[in-house]
Scaffold this motif. Sequence first.
Motif, PDB file in Angstrom:
ATOM      1  N   GLY A 130       0.809  -1.209   0.000  1.00 15.06           N
ATOM      2  CA  GLY A 130       0.000   0.000   0.000  1.00 15.06           C
ATOM      3  C   GLY A 130       0.843   1.261   0.000  1.00 15.06           C
ATOM      4  O   GLY A 130       2.073   1.210   0.104  1.00 15.06           O
ATOM      5  N   LEU A 131       0.156   2.394  -0.102  1.00 17.60           N
ATOM      6  CA  LEU A 131       0.861   3.678  -0.063  1.00 17.60           C
ATOM      7  C   LEU A 131       1.659   3.824   1.223  1.00 17.60           C
ATOM      8  O   LEU A 131       2.765   4.361   1.215  1.00 17.60           O
ATOM      9  CB  LEU A 131      -0.132   4.835  -0.181  1.00 17.60           C
ATOM     10  CG  LEU A 131      -0.777   5.051  -1.541  1.00 17.60           C
ATOM     11  CD1 LEU A 131      -1.772   6.202  -1.478  1.00 17.60           C
ATOM     12  CD2 LEU A 131       0.279   5.322  -2.600  1.00 17.60           C
ATOM     13  N   HIS A 132       1.097   3.339   2.344  1.00 23.34           N
ATOM     14  CA  HIS A 132       1.826   3.480   3.612  1.00 23.34           C
ATOM     15  C   HIS A 132       3.117   2.663   3.604  1.00 23.34           C
ATOM     16  O   HIS A 132       4.065   3.012   4.287  1.00 23.34           O
ATOM     17  CB  HIS A 132       0.934   3.137   4.821  1.00 23.34           C
ATOM     18  CG  HIS A 132       0.496   1.720   4.898  1.00 23.34           C
ATOM     19  ND1 HIS A 132      -0.602   1.245   4.209  1.00 23.34           N
ATOM     20  CD2 HIS A 132       0.996   0.679   5.595  1.00 23.34           C
ATOM     21  CE1 HIS A 132      -0.756  -0.032   4.491  1.00 23.34           C
ATOM     22  NE2 HIS A 132       0.200  -0.401   5.318  1.00 23.34           N
ATOM     23  N   ASP A 133       3.164   1.595   2.815  1.00 22.30           N
ATOM     24  CA  ASP A 133       4.407   0.829   2.653  1.00 22.30           C
ATOM     25  C   ASP A 133       5.375   1.589   1.742  1.00 22.30           C
ATOM     26  O   ASP A 133       6.548   1.750   2.064  1.00 22.30           O
ATOM     27  CB  ASP A 133       4.129  -0.540   2.025  1.00 22.30           C
ATOM     28  CG  ASP A 133       3.228  -1.420   2.870  1.00 22.30           C
ATOM     29  OD1 ASP A 133       3.520  -1.587   4.058  1.00 22.30           O
ATOM     30  OD2 ASP A 133       2.230  -1.930   2.331  1.00 22.30           O
ATOM     31  N   LYS A 134       4.865   2.053   0.611  1.00 27.50           N
ATOM     32  CA  LYS A 134       5.717   2.724  -0.378  1.00 27.50           C
ATOM     33  C   LYS A 134       6.338   4.004   0.171  1.00 27.50           C
ATOM     34  O   LYS A 134       7.536   4.228   0.049  1.00 27.50           O
ATOM     35  CB  LYS A 134       4.908   3.048  -1.636  1.00 27.50           C
ATOM     36  CG  LYS A 134       4.560   1.846  -2.451  1.00 27.50           C
ATOM     37  CD  LYS A 134       3.767   2.225  -3.677  1.00 27.50           C
ATOM     38  CE  LYS A 134       3.352   0.967  -4.423  1.00 27.50           C
ATOM     39  NZ  LYS A 134       2.552   1.277  -5.599  1.00 27.50           N
ATOM     40  N   PHE A 135       5.512   4.856   0.775  1.00 25.51           N
ATOM     41  CA  PHE A 135       6.012   6.152   1.251  1.00 25.51           C
ATOM     42  C   PHE A 135       6.959   6.022   2.439  1.00 25.51           C
ATOM     43  O   PHE A 135       7.819   6.874   2.636  1.00 25.51           O
ATOM     44  CB  PHE A 135       4.854   7.076   1.607  1.00 25.51           C
ATOM     45  CG  PHE A 135       4.049   7.531   0.418  1.00 25.51           C
ATOM     46  CD1 PHE A 135       4.574   7.558  -0.865  1.00 25.51           C
ATOM     47  CD2 PHE A 135       2.738   7.932   0.586  1.00 25.51           C
ATOM     48  CE1 PHE A 135       3.822   7.981  -1.957  1.00 25.51           C
ATOM     49  CE2 PHE A 135       1.972   8.358  -0.489  1.00 25.51           C
ATOM     50  CZ  PHE A 135       2.517   8.380  -1.760  1.00 25.51           C
ATOM     51  N   SER A 136       6.797   4.975   3.236  1.00 25.31           N
ATOM     52  CA  SER A 136       7.674   4.802   4.402  1.00 25.31           C
ATOM     53  C   SER A 136       8.839   3.856   4.115  1.00 25.31           C
ATOM     54  O   SER A 136       9.664   3.591   4.988  1.00 25.31           O
ATOM     55  CB  SER A 136       6.870   4.264   5.589  1.00 25.31           C
ATOM     56  OG  SER A 136       6.359   2.974   5.300  1.00 25.31           O
ATOM     57  N   HIS A 137       8.908   3.334   2.888  1.00 19.80           N
ATOM     58  CA  HIS A 137       9.974   2.411   2.476  1.00 19.80           C
ATOM     59  C   HIS A 137      10.023   1.190   3.386  1.00 19.80           C
ATOM     60  O   HIS A 137      11.096   0.778   3.852  1.00 19.80           O
ATOM     61  CB  HIS A 137      11.328   3.119   2.425  1.00 19.80           C
ATOM     62  CG  HIS A 137      11.319   4.349   1.593  1.00 19.80           C
ATOM     63  ND1 HIS A 137      11.249   4.325   0.221  1.00 19.80           N
ATOM     64  CD2 HIS A 137      11.324   5.660   1.937  1.00 19.80           C
ATOM     65  CE1 HIS A 137      11.231   5.554  -0.248  1.00 19.80           C
ATOM     66  NE2 HIS A 137      11.262   6.396   0.772  1.00 19.80           N
ATOM     67  N   THR A 138       8.846   0.623   3.630  1.00 21.69           N
ATOM     68  CA  THR A 138       8.743  -0.563   4.468  1.00 21.69           C
ATOM     69  C   THR A 138       7.948  -1.639   3.734  1.00 21.69           C
ATOM     70  O   THR A 138       7.369  -1.387   2.678  1.00 21.69           O
ATOM     71  CB  THR A 138       8.019  -0.248   5.800  1.00 21.69           C
ATOM     72  OG1 THR A 138       6.710   0.262   5.518  1.00 21.69           O
ATOM     73  CG2 THR A 138       8.806   0.734   6.637  1.00 21.69           C
ATOM     74  N   LYS A 139       7.949  -2.826   4.309  1.00 21.69           N
ATOM     75  CA  LYS A 139       7.153  -3.929   3.776  1.00 21.69           C
ATOM     76  C   LYS A 139       6.793  -4.856   4.933  1.00 21.69           C
ATOM     77  O   LYS A 139       7.384  -4.789   6.010  1.00 21.69           O
ATOM     78  CB  LYS A 139       7.909  -4.685   2.681  1.00 21.69           C
ATOM     79  CG  LYS A 139       9.225  -5.307   3.147  1.00 21.69           C
ATOM     80  CD  LYS A 139       9.982  -5.915   1.990  1.00 21.69           C
ATOM     81  CE  LYS A 139      11.355  -6.431   2.449  1.00 21.69           C
ATOM     82  NZ  LYS A 139      12.118  -6.992   1.339  1.00 21.69           N
ATOM     83  N   VAL A 140       5.824  -5.713   4.693  1.00 31.48           N
ATOM     84  CA  VAL A 140       5.399  -6.684   5.697  1.00 31.48           C
ATOM     85  C   VAL A 140       5.839  -8.061   5.207  1.00 31.48           C
ATOM     86  O   VAL A 140       5.539  -8.457   4.078  1.00 31.48           O
ATOM     87  CB  VAL A 140       3.867  -6.624   5.907  1.00 31.48           C
ATOM     88  CG1 VAL A 140       3.409  -7.710   6.872  1.00 31.48           C
ATOM     89  CG2 VAL A 140       3.461  -5.254   6.426  1.00 31.48           C
ATOM     90  N   VAL A 141       6.577  -8.777   6.068  1.00 37.11           N
ATOM     91  CA  VAL A 141       7.130 -10.082   5.700  1.00 37.11           C
ATOM     92  C   VAL A 141       6.728 -11.127   6.734  1.00 37.11           C
ATOM     93  O   VAL A 141       6.285 -10.790   7.835  1.00 37.11           O
ATOM     94  CB  VAL A 141       8.672 -10.018   5.586  1.00 37.11           C
ATOM     95  CG1 VAL A 141       9.105  -9.040   4.514  1.00 37.11           C
ATOM     96  CG2 VAL A 141       9.309  -9.664   6.921  1.00 37.11           C
ATOM     97  N   LEU A 142       6.909 -12.376   6.376  1.00 34.75           N
ATOM     98  CA  LEU A 142       6.631 -13.456   7.321  1.00 34.75           C
ATOM     99  C   LEU A 142       7.654 -13.446   8.446  1.00 34.75           C
ATOM    100  O   LEU A 142       8.865 -13.346   8.197  1.00 34.75           O
ATOM    101  CB  LEU A 142       6.672 -14.813   6.618  1.00 34.75           C
ATOM    102  CG  LEU A 142       5.527 -15.149   5.681  1.00 34.75           C
ATOM    103  CD1 LEU A 142       5.808 -16.441   4.926  1.00 34.75           C
ATOM    104  CD2 LEU A 142       4.220 -15.255   6.464  1.00 34.75           C
ATOM    105  N   SER A 143       7.181 -13.557   9.656  1.00 37.61           N
ATOM    106  CA  SER A 143       8.078 -13.559  10.825  1.00 37.61           C
ATOM    107  C   SER A 143       9.077 -14.703  10.764  1.00 37.61           C
ATOM    108  O   SER A 143      10.257 -14.525  11.082  1.00 37.61           O
ATOM    109  CB  SER A 143       7.261 -13.659  12.119  1.00 37.61           C
ATOM    110  OG  SER A 143       6.421 -12.554  12.254  1.00 37.61           O
TER     111      SER A 143
END
Length: 135
Positions: A109-122
């Motif tokens: 999402g935009l919140h991932d793109k703008f903050s340069h983050t991602k959600v990954v498997l723990s």
Amino acid sequence: MKLEPVQWGRRFAGHLFDTISIVIITGIINPSNSNSDLKDSLIKAGCFFLYFFLFEVFTDTTLGKLIVGTEVVTINNGVPDSEEIFFRSICRLIPLEFLSFLFQNRPIGLHDKFSHTKVVLSKELKEFKKIKYHL
């Protein structure tokens, strides 16, 4: 080893659990809706922001992410700092931000793109750290 963003189903399930958690927290903080739509909207937005900001700053995850086994990392697979999480949390308040997930191969999402983050498997993050730090 490259950590890929999680798949749609897991991301959606985590968001569903987070939404339920936020509704419960908001209900506890503001049990009787006031006569002011503005006041109620500000309380809801504040709870929404604080929920994600505080959980992700202190734990790199939220209740929903914890349940589905995911964590937030930087695009370089590092631990996001409080500024990145602040920006990530603020971006979630953009109206219809959730629509930014559409038309993507991976749910970013935009919140991932703008903050340069991602959600990954723990579990993949744990393996990545073992390899990287020779644990």
